[in-house]
Structure formats: structure tokens, C-alpha cells
Design a protein around this motif. Structure first.
Motif, PDB file in Angstrom:
ATOM      1  N   VAL A 105      41.391  64.004  46.938  1.00  0.00           N
ATOM      2  CA  VAL A 105      42.218  64.205  45.742  1.00  0.00           C
ATOM      3  C   VAL A 105      43.601  64.682  46.165  1.00  0.00           C
ATOM      4  O   VAL A 105      43.729  65.601  46.978  1.00  0.00           O
ATOM      5  CB  VAL A 105      41.584  65.271  44.804  1.00  0.00           C
ATOM      6  N   SER A 106      44.639  64.058  45.609  1.00  0.00           N
ATOM      7  CA  SER A 106      46.003  64.474  45.927  1.00  0.00           C
ATOM      8  C   SER A 106      46.934  63.994  44.834  1.00  0.00           C
ATOM      9  O   SER A 106      46.921  62.796  44.505  1.00  0.00           O
ATOM     10  CB  SER A 106      46.418  63.853  47.273  1.00  0.00           C
ATOM     11  N   ARG A 107      47.722  64.898  44.265  1.00  0.00           N
ATOM     12  CA  ARG A 107      48.701  64.462  43.252  1.00  0.00           C
ATOM     13  C   ARG A 107      49.630  63.405  43.853  1.00  0.00           C
ATOM     14  O   ARG A 107      49.779  62.324  43.326  1.00  0.00           O
ATOM     15  CB  ARG A 107      49.522  65.664  42.767  1.00  0.00           C
ATOM     16  N   SER A 108      50.256  63.756  44.978  1.00  0.00           N
ATOM     17  CA  SER A 108      51.270  62.871  45.569  1.00  0.00           C
ATOM     18  C   SER A 108      50.666  61.655  46.251  1.00  0.00           C
ATOM     19  O   SER A 108      51.299  60.606  46.341  1.00  0.00           O
ATOM     20  CB  SER A 108      52.070  63.651  46.611  1.00  0.00           C
ATOM     21  N   GLY A 109      49.464  61.818  46.780  1.00  0.00           N
ATOM     22  CA  GLY A 109      48.881  60.751  47.607  1.00  0.00           C
ATOM     23  C   GLY A 109      49.534  60.658  48.960  1.00  0.00           C
ATOM     24  O   GLY A 109      49.335  59.676  49.686  1.00  0.00           O
ATOM     25  N   GLU A 110      50.319  61.678  49.342  1.00  0.00           N
ATOM     26  CA  GLU A 110      51.045  61.620  50.611  1.00  0.00           C
ATOM     27  C   GLU A 110      50.842  62.849  51.486  1.00  0.00           C
ATOM     28  O   GLU A 110      51.450  62.944  52.547  1.00  0.00           O
ATOM     29  CB  GLU A 110      52.560  61.468  50.354  1.00  0.00           C
TER      30      GLU A 110
ATOM     31  N   VAL B 131      55.358  68.250  48.405  1.00  0.00           N
ATOM     32  CA  VAL B 131      54.416  67.599  49.311  1.00  0.00           C
ATOM     33  C   VAL B 131      54.585  68.188  50.710  1.00  0.00           C
ATOM     34  O   VAL B 131      55.718  68.348  51.165  1.00  0.00           O
ATOM     35  CB  VAL B 131      54.692  66.083  49.426  1.00  0.00           C
ATOM     36  N   VAL B 132      53.474  68.482  51.363  1.00  0.00           N
ATOM     37  CA  VAL B 132      53.562  68.964  52.757  1.00  0.00           C
ATOM     38  C   VAL B 132      53.290  67.769  53.669  1.00  0.00           C
ATOM     39  O   VAL B 132      52.181  67.219  53.685  1.00  0.00           O
ATOM     40  CB  VAL B 132      52.563  70.100  53.017  1.00  0.00           C
ATOM     41  N   ARG B 133      54.340  67.380  54.396  1.00  0.00           N
ATOM     42  CA  ARG B 133      54.198  66.282  55.382  1.00  0.00           C
ATOM     43  C   ARG B 133      54.300  66.894  56.767  1.00  0.00           C
ATOM     44  O   ARG B 133      55.320  67.520  57.085  1.00  0.00           O
ATOM     45  CB  ARG B 133      55.306  65.251  55.196  1.00  0.00           C
ATOM     46  N   LEU B 134      53.281  66.721  57.581  1.00  0.00           N
ATOM     47  CA  LEU B 134      53.323  67.292  58.927  1.00  0.00           C
ATOM     48  C   LEU B 134      54.215  66.423  59.810  1.00  0.00           C
ATOM     49  O   LEU B 134      54.228  65.194  59.657  1.00  0.00           O
ATOM     50  CB  LEU B 134      51.918  67.390  59.516  1.00  0.00           C
ATOM     51  N   PRO B 135      54.963  67.074  60.728  1.00  0.00           N
ATOM     52  CA  PRO B 135      55.873  66.280  61.580  1.00  0.00           C
ATOM     53  C   PRO B 135      55.101  65.337  62.515  1.00  0.00           C
ATOM     54  O   PRO B 135      53.961  65.585  62.838  1.00  0.00           O
ATOM     55  CB  PRO B 135      56.628  67.336  62.378  1.00  0.00           C
TER      56      PRO B 135
ATOM     57  N   SER C 119      42.422  70.063  55.721  1.00  0.00           N
ATOM     58  CA  SER C 119      42.668  70.447  57.123  1.00  0.00           C
ATOM     59  C   SER C 119      41.360  70.775  57.844  1.00  0.00           C
ATOM     60  O   SER C 119      41.229  70.533  59.050  1.00  0.00           O
ATOM     61  CB  SER C 119      43.614  71.646  57.189  1.00  0.00           C
ATOM     62  N   GLU C 120      40.382  71.299  57.113  1.00  0.00           N
ATOM     63  CA  GLU C 120      39.078  71.610  57.735  1.00  0.00           C
ATOM     64  C   GLU C 120      38.354  70.317  58.105  1.00  0.00           C
ATOM     65  O   GLU C 120      37.754  70.209  59.167  1.00  0.00           O
ATOM     66  CB  GLU C 120      38.207  72.435  56.778  1.00  0.00           C
ATOM     67  N   LEU C 121      38.402  69.344  57.206  1.00  0.00           N
ATOM     68  CA  LEU C 121      37.740  68.055  57.484  1.00  0.00           C
ATOM     69  C   LEU C 121      38.377  67.373  58.679  1.00  0.00           C
ATOM     70  O   LEU C 121      37.703  66.750  59.502  1.00  0.00           O
ATOM     71  CB  LEU C 121      37.897  67.121  56.279  1.00  0.00           C
ATOM     72  N   TRP C 122      39.698  67.475  58.726  1.00  0.00           N
ATOM     73  CA  TRP C 122      40.442  66.821  59.803  1.00  0.00           C
ATOM     74  C   TRP C 122      40.216  67.532  61.141  1.00  0.00           C
ATOM     75  O   TRP C 122      39.864  66.904  62.135  1.00  0.00           O
ATOM     76  CB  TRP C 122      41.933  66.814  59.407  1.00  0.00           C
ATOM     77  N   LEU C 123      40.361  68.864  61.135  1.00  0.00           N
ATOM     78  CA  LEU C 123      40.327  69.599  62.407  1.00  0.00           C
ATOM     79  C   LEU C 123      38.927  70.082  62.792  1.00  0.00           C
ATOM     80  O   LEU C 123      38.665  70.324  63.972  1.00  0.00           O
ATOM     81  CB  LEU C 123      41.281  70.808  62.341  1.00  0.00           C
ATOM     82  N   TYR C 124      38.052  70.262  61.810  1.00  0.00           N
ATOM     83  CA  TYR C 124      36.697  70.777  62.084  1.00  0.00           C
ATOM     84  C   TYR C 124      35.642  69.873  61.432  1.00  0.00           C
ATOM     85  O   TYR C 124      34.851  70.330  60.604  1.00  0.00           O
ATOM     86  CB  TYR C 124      36.558  72.220  61.561  1.00  0.00           C
TER      87      TYR C 124
ATOM     88  N   THR D 223      24.964  63.219  50.169  1.00  0.00           N
ATOM     89  CA  THR D 223      25.828  64.380  49.974  1.00  0.00           C
ATOM     90  C   THR D 223      27.238  63.920  49.602  1.00  0.00           C
ATOM     91  O   THR D 223      27.616  62.786  49.899  1.00  0.00           O
ATOM     92  CB  THR D 223      25.813  65.257  51.254  1.00  0.00           C
ATOM     93  N   VAL D 224      27.978  64.813  48.938  1.00  0.00           N
ATOM     94  CA  VAL D 224      29.351  64.480  48.531  1.00  0.00           C
ATOM     95  C   VAL D 224      30.279  65.593  49.013  1.00  0.00           C
ATOM     96  O   VAL D 224      29.949  66.776  48.913  1.00  0.00           O
ATOM     97  CB  VAL D 224      29.455  64.371  46.983  1.00  0.00           C
ATOM     98  N   VAL D 225      31.435  65.194  49.566  1.00  0.00           N
ATOM     99  CA  VAL D 225      32.457  66.182  49.944  1.00  0.00           C
ATOM    100  C   VAL D 225      33.731  65.846  49.171  1.00  0.00           C
ATOM    101  O   VAL D 225      34.214  64.711  49.227  1.00  0.00           O
ATOM    102  CB  VAL D 225      32.748  66.145  51.464  1.00  0.00           C
ATOM    103  N   PHE D 226      34.235  66.832  48.434  1.00  0.00           N
ATOM    104  CA  PHE D 226      35.541  66.696  47.784  1.00  0.00           C
ATOM    105  C   PHE D 226      36.559  67.367  48.686  1.00  0.00           C
ATOM    106  O   PHE D 226      36.287  68.433  49.260  1.00  0.00           O
ATOM    107  CB  PHE D 226      35.565  67.446  46.446  1.00  0.00           C
ATOM    108  N   THR D 227      37.757  66.787  48.770  1.00  0.00           N
ATOM    109  CA  THR D 227      38.768  67.424  49.608  1.00  0.00           C
ATOM    110  C   THR D 227      40.162  67.278  49.026  1.00  0.00           C
ATOM    111  O   THR D 227      40.442  66.332  48.284  1.00  0.00           O
ATOM    112  CB  THR D 227      38.700  66.872  51.050  1.00  0.00           C
ATOM    113  N   GLY D 228      41.025  68.226  49.383  1.00  0.00           N
ATOM    114  CA  GLY D 228      42.424  68.226  48.958  1.00  0.00           C
ATOM    115  C   GLY D 228      43.099  69.430  49.588  1.00  0.00           C
ATOM    116  O   GLY D 228      42.486  70.153  50.386  1.00  0.00           O
TER     117      GLY D 228
END
Ligand code: F1P
Length: 344
Positions: free
Chosen positions: A99-104, A340-344, A78-83, A44-49
Motif C-alpha cells: 500500500v502506498s499513496r504515491s506508489g513511489e 515521498v521518501v525516495r532513497l538515493p 523496510s522490514e520486508l526488504w531488509l529482514y 498467510t497475508v502480509v500487508f506493507t507500507g
């Protein structure tokens, strides 16, 4: 400010050239990529961003599943991370494509970390900035510096990373014919931008419209989401995406003479999709049809339906841009948004 002084406008117009570089970069890594895919034995393959790159994940997963006959999903990071439990089955050999433009973006980095701990499988990353964190995380990392952007709203980064995902699917599936189809997209996109920019600008400047709906099915649903997001970010207008036939199941109650419904029409289900648009016209909405043949914006690409999907993007991006300018806004810096959204 004149349109051509806007960074977003320049980035939209630069897409054909950046697409050429994107395809060349994948071709340069083709041997590595093929051996990575074939040795992985993925179930199976999961794409995320996040945001745009989540919508890209929806479209990319749909194309990969059709071409490879391999179960694929697109999920927000966020779903992969939290759920994780509802996102993937840890015992299944899974390929995670982040996938992420910024990579951050924090959620995407956290999703990869959590997959490393819990999941079974490898990570492939797609991003645009060579010195960023994401390209240090994957088992294989593809970075597309030509697609970097100054603007907050993604345009060429989205379309180039999306094109990369289709090129990867074509490589993996061993479809040489699709690779040569892909090489034709930059030329066709240049022609489309030149031919249809005036029509699209005219529609974007039409003061009648205060609500926009983007309809797309199959891989085009992710693209409809992305174009709807462009309309929101750049022009601060009410905009929503739907699968074509879903639009009849409630959302059509919002159709008034101030609604523009943009249809990303397929060839394979033309009849059913076109009928939805006709119905919306009959109840007072205006429509813009985009597709391969006989539409308001027609590609005339002669290419496989899985391949020509990136062509919908520049047209929808130009519509959002024109509407933003007509409202006297600056499309380069959307309200309340960070690149870019960086969580504290
Ligand atoms: C993802 C993203 C953008 C969006 C916004 C915040 O960034 O959601 O799509 O436009 O500015 O970040 P990235 O992970 O692709 O860099």
C-alpha cells in the motif's frame, strides 16, 4: 489563512465523496478480485507500507485476519526488504498487499522486488497515482485517483485506501452484508463531520494541552498510530499511540492536566477500554471518547464493528488540524517532511 483555504482541511472534508468512489471502484473489479483471492490458496497475508501506509497495514491485517480466519500481519516495507526472513516464510503461499499513496516510496518498491525474488505468492497493490511505479508491479493493481492529495500529511488517501482494504476483506470473506454496510459509511461520515467539527475544533484550540495520547486496540491500534502521526506532522506536538490496556503499564506516568487522551473505543470491549479512560481522568488527564454509542463523539451507525472503523479517522484528523492552526502553523506543509521518501 482561514481553515477552509487549507488544502488539508478540504481533503479531510472531501472524504465521504472520495469513499463513495473508492467503494464503486472495488465493486467494478469484484469479479476479478474474487477469482484472484480464491485461486491463490493463500496460507498467510502480509500487508506493507511506510509511515501512514504502514499503520494502515496494521489495521488492515487485523481486520482481514478476523474476517477470514487467515493469519495476517502488517509490517513496514523496510522490514520486508531488509529482514525478509523474519517477515515471511518463503515456503508458505503468501499474498503480499503493498500500500502506498504515491506508489513511489523506495522501500515499498524494494520490498515488492525482494518478495518477488524470495517469496512464494502474489502481490496486490493499492495506491492513488495511475502513472506511478507500484501499480506496474503487482499481479493485481488497484489505483484510486480520487484519493490523491496535494497535502503532505495523508488524510483522505489513508482513509480511502484503508476503506479499500476492508472492502477487499469483505469481498474475500463472501460477506455480502458487510459490503452493504460499507456503502453507508460516506453518509454517516458526512453527518459526523458536520455534527462534531465544532467540539473537536474547540478541543484542538485548547491551550492547556501539550501532549496527546491515542488509544486503540485490535484494528483500532493502527488507526491510533495514524492519528497520533497526524498530530505530530500537522501540529508538531508530542503525541503517542498505545493499545488501550498497555497505557496503564508505564505510559500513564506522563498523564498531567496538560494531557489529552483520545480513546478509540470499541463496542466489544467497551467496559475494559472505558475503565482505562476513567482512570486517566482520575489522575488529572482529559479524555475524548470516540465510538459507536454514548461517547463524546458517537457514530450511531448501527453497523458491524469491523466496518465502522474508518469513522474514527475524520474526527482525529480534524483535531490535529485544529491544534496546528491554534499553534499558528501551516498543516499543509509539516516541518522537514517530504510527501515521498525516495532513497538515493
Ligand atoms: C508514505 C509516507 C507518508 C508520510 C511521509 C512520507 O508514503 O511515509 O505516510 O506522510 O510524507 O511518506 P506513501 O508510500 O504512502 O506514498
Amino acid at each position: 489563512m482561514r481553515s477552509d483555504e487549507n488544502l488539508t482541511y478540504q481533503e479531510i472534508l472531501s472524504q465521504p465523496e472520495v469513499w463513495r468512489e473508492t467503494l464503486a471502484l472495488i465493486q467494478g473489479r469484484a469479479a476479478d478480485l474474487i477469482s484472484f483471492f480464491t485461486s491463490g490458496k493463500y496460507e498467510t497475508v502480509v500487508f506493507t507500507g511506510c509511515g501512514s501506509t504502514y499503520y494502515l497495514s496494521l489495521a488492515a491485517a487485523s481486520t482481514l485476519q478476523s474476517l477470514m480466519n487467515l493469519s495476517s500481519r502488517g509490517l513496514p516495507s523496510s522490514e520486508l526488504w531488509l529482514y525478509p526472513d523474519s517477515s515471511y516464510v518463503p515456503s508458505k503461499q503468501t499474498l503480499l498487499i503493498a500500500v502506498s499513496r504515491s506508489g513511489e516510496t523506495s522501500e515499498t518498491l524494494y520490498a515488492c522486488e525482494s518478495f518477488r525474488k524470495k517469496g512464494k505468492g502474489e502481490i496486490l497493490t493499492l495506491s492513488c497515482y495511475p502513472g506511478a511505479t507500484l501499480p506496474t508491479i503487482g499481479d493485481i493493481n488497484l489505483v484510486f485517483p480520487a484519493a490523491r492529495e496535494e497535502s503532505v500529511a495523508q488524510t483522505r488517501a489513508f482513509s480511502s485506501l484503508y476503506l479499500a482494504s476492508i472492502s477487499l476483506a469483505a469481498l474475500w470473506s463472501g460477506r455480502e452484508d458487510l459490503q452493504s454496510n460499507l456503502a453507508q459509511l460516506p453518509r454517516i461520515a458526512s453527518r459526523l463531520i458536520e455534527d462534531f467539527n465544532p467540539l473537536v475544533r474547540h478541543l484542538g484550540e485548547d491551550k492547556r494541552f501539550d501532549r496527546y495520547y491515542f488509544l486503540g486496540s485490535g484494528p483500532r491500534y493502527g488507526l491510533a498510530c495514524e492519528l497520533s502521526l497526524k498530530m505530530k506532522e500537522m501540529s508538531l506536538s508530542h503525541s503517542e499511540p498505545f493499545h488501550f490496556l498497555e497505557f496503564r503499564h508505564g505510559p500513564k506516568s506522563m498523564v498531567t492536566p496538560s494531557a489529552l487522551i483520545v480513546g478509540l473505543i470499541s463496542q466489544s470491549n467497551y467496559g475494559q477500554e472505558h475503565a482505562v479512560l476513567k482512570e486517566m481522568e482520575a489522575i488529572g488527564g482529559s479524555v475524548l471518547e470516540i465510538g459507536e454509542e454514548g461517547r463524546d463523539v458517537a457514530f450511531h451507525s448501527g453497523l458491524d464493528e469491523q466496518i465502522y472503523n474508518p469513522l474514527y479517522l475524520p474526527v482525529g484528523q480534524l483535531l490535529a488540524f485544529a491544534h496546528s492552526k491554534a499553534k499558528g502553523l501551516n498543516p499543509d506543509s509539516p516541518n522537514n517532511l517530504d510527501a515521498v521518501v525516495r532513497l538515493p
